[in-house]
Design a protein around this motif. Structure first.
Motif, mmCIF file in Angstrom:
data_model
loop_
_atom_site.group_PDB
_atom_site.id
_atom_site.type_symbol
_atom_site.label_atom_id
_atom_site.label_comp_id
_atom_site.label_asym_id
_atom_site.label_seq_id
_atom_site.Cartn_x
_atom_site.Cartn_y
_atom_site.Cartn_z
ATOM 1 N N ASP A 170 0.809 -1.219 0.000
ATOM 2 C CA ASP A 170 0.000 0.000 0.000
ATOM 3 C C ASP A 170 0.846 1.274 0.000
ATOM 4 N N LYS A 171 1.970 1.241 0.696
ATOM 5 C CA LYS A 171 2.748 2.477 0.850
ATOM 6 C C LYS A 171 3.311 2.980 -0.483
ATOM 7 N N GLY A 172 3.446 2.108 -1.476
ATOM 8 C CA GLY A 172 3.913 2.559 -2.779
ATOM 9 C C GLY A 172 2.796 2.789 -3.769
ATOM 10 N N LYS A 173 1.547 2.648 -3.329
ATOM 11 C CA LYS A 173 0.415 2.700 -4.251
ATOM 12 C C LYS A 173 -0.556 3.845 -3.998
ATOM 13 N N GLY A 174 -0.532 4.418 -2.798
ATOM 14 C CA GLY A 174 -1.596 5.336 -2.412
ATOM 15 C C GLY A 174 -1.240 6.804 -2.423
ATOM 16 N N CYS A 175 -0.139 7.172 -3.059
ATOM 17 C CA CYS A 175 0.268 8.580 -3.076
ATOM 18 C C CYS A 175 -0.762 9.434 -3.818
ATOM 19 N N ASP A 176 -0.812 10.710 -3.481
ATOM 20 C CA ASP A 176 -1.704 11.632 -4.183
ATOM 21 C C ASP A 176 -1.498 11.511 -5.692
ATOM 22 N N THR A 177 -2.588 11.477 -6.430
ATOM 23 C CA THR A 177 -2.643 11.417 -7.909
ATOM 24 C C THR A 177 -2.250 10.060 -8.475
ATOM 25 N N PHE A 178 -2.040 9.045 -7.644
ATOM 26 C CA PHE A 178 -1.593 7.739 -8.136
ATOM 27 C C PHE A 178 -2.750 6.854 -8.614
#
Length: 283
Positions: A170-178
């Motif tokens: 999740d930590k590499g997938k949920g960034c703003d605009t992702f």
């Protein structure tokens, strides 16, 4: 039907795309493309409208995500046999399920922000399932009854954070605009076989992904039923169903990742195209 939401971020109005490619305003019919409007009855009401009777929108307004009010952005990992092969991962015995933050959701042509200190931001063209009615513990035979339609998605991913930093993906997938979704929701009656759609992703005009939903390991019916036994699915929820080969992480001999100032263009047969520009985080 092709349903969409147009206007400035946070102020979008519901609309549909008519046969001539003109956006027609639906705000006099529904308050937004959410909840009951996405149910079978709600979609039947919209399908019965004469598009010519609706106000035409001139110009090329910004498009937002085609639905709103969702509770979940669900993602499926390693769901294409050829993508699993390029990453060296074994074919999953059951769907790999993870979540994107709702804050990742963005319009199909909005800028994608490269996060601060990111060095491995990657692209992933994906078929998105849009849920139309509540699904909890449904069977595969019932699954499509709960689907409103489909859309193009880009499961943008920061690979170092996803793979090398421990914990969940999740930590590499949920960034703003992702999580760009759109340009529109195409209702399921216009997609007779979601398991036979060609798809592509270009970066700066170079074809990176050229695949098909034919190589999905777990199909649409299986995914909706499977996820519904673990996460109750609600109207407007989106399931990103995995990506074909050609991601930056899988490039040989050296992986390739996104930098600010690049352009991604991606699309799926019958579902339209997206174009995003990558920009650096400023904060």
């Amino acid at each position: 039907m092709k349903l969409l939401r147009y206007g400035p971020a946070g102020q979008e109005k519901p609309g549909l795309l008519d046969a001539g490619g003109t956006i027609r305003d639906l705000s006099g019919v529904v308050s937004d493309l959410a909840g009951e409007a996405l149910s079978p009855a709600g979609l039947a009401k919209l399908a019965a409208l004469d598009p010519g009777s609706l106000p035409a929108i001139s110009g090329t307004p910004r498009l937002g995500p085609p639905v709103i009010g969702m509770k979940n952005l669900v993602c499926i990992g390693l769901n294409y046999a050829d993508h699993a092969a390029e990453t060296g991962a074994p074919v999953p015995k059951e769907p790999i399920v993870f979540l994107k933050s709702l804050g990742a959701l963005s319009g199909p042509n909005d800028d994608v922000i490269i996060p601060k200190n990111s060095v491995k931001t990657d692209w992933e063209v994906e078929l998105c399932i849009i849920i139309g009615s509540k699904a909890k513990c449904v069977s595969e035979a019932e699954a499509l009854d709960h689907v409103a339609g489909y859309a193009v998605g880009n499961d943008v991913s920061e690979r170092e954070w996803q793979i090398e930093r421990g914990g969940s993906w999740d930590k590499g997938k949920g960034c703003d605009t992702f999580g760009p979704v759109g340009p529109w929701l195409v209702t399921k009656d216009e997609v007779p076989d979601p398991q036979n759609l060609s798809m592509f992703c270009d970066v700066d005009g170079q074809r990176m992904q050229d695949g098909s939903t034919r190589t999905m390991i777990f199909g649409v019916k299986t995914l909706v039923a499977y996820v519904s036994h673990m996460i109750t699915l609600h109207p407007g929820d989106v399931i990103f169903t995995g990506t074909p080969p050609g991601v930056g992480l899988g490039k040989k001999p050296n992986p390739v990742f996104l930098k600010a100032g690049q352009a991604m263009k991606l699309g799926i047969e019958g579902l339209g195209e997206q174009t995003q520009r990558t920009i650096a985080y400023e904060g």
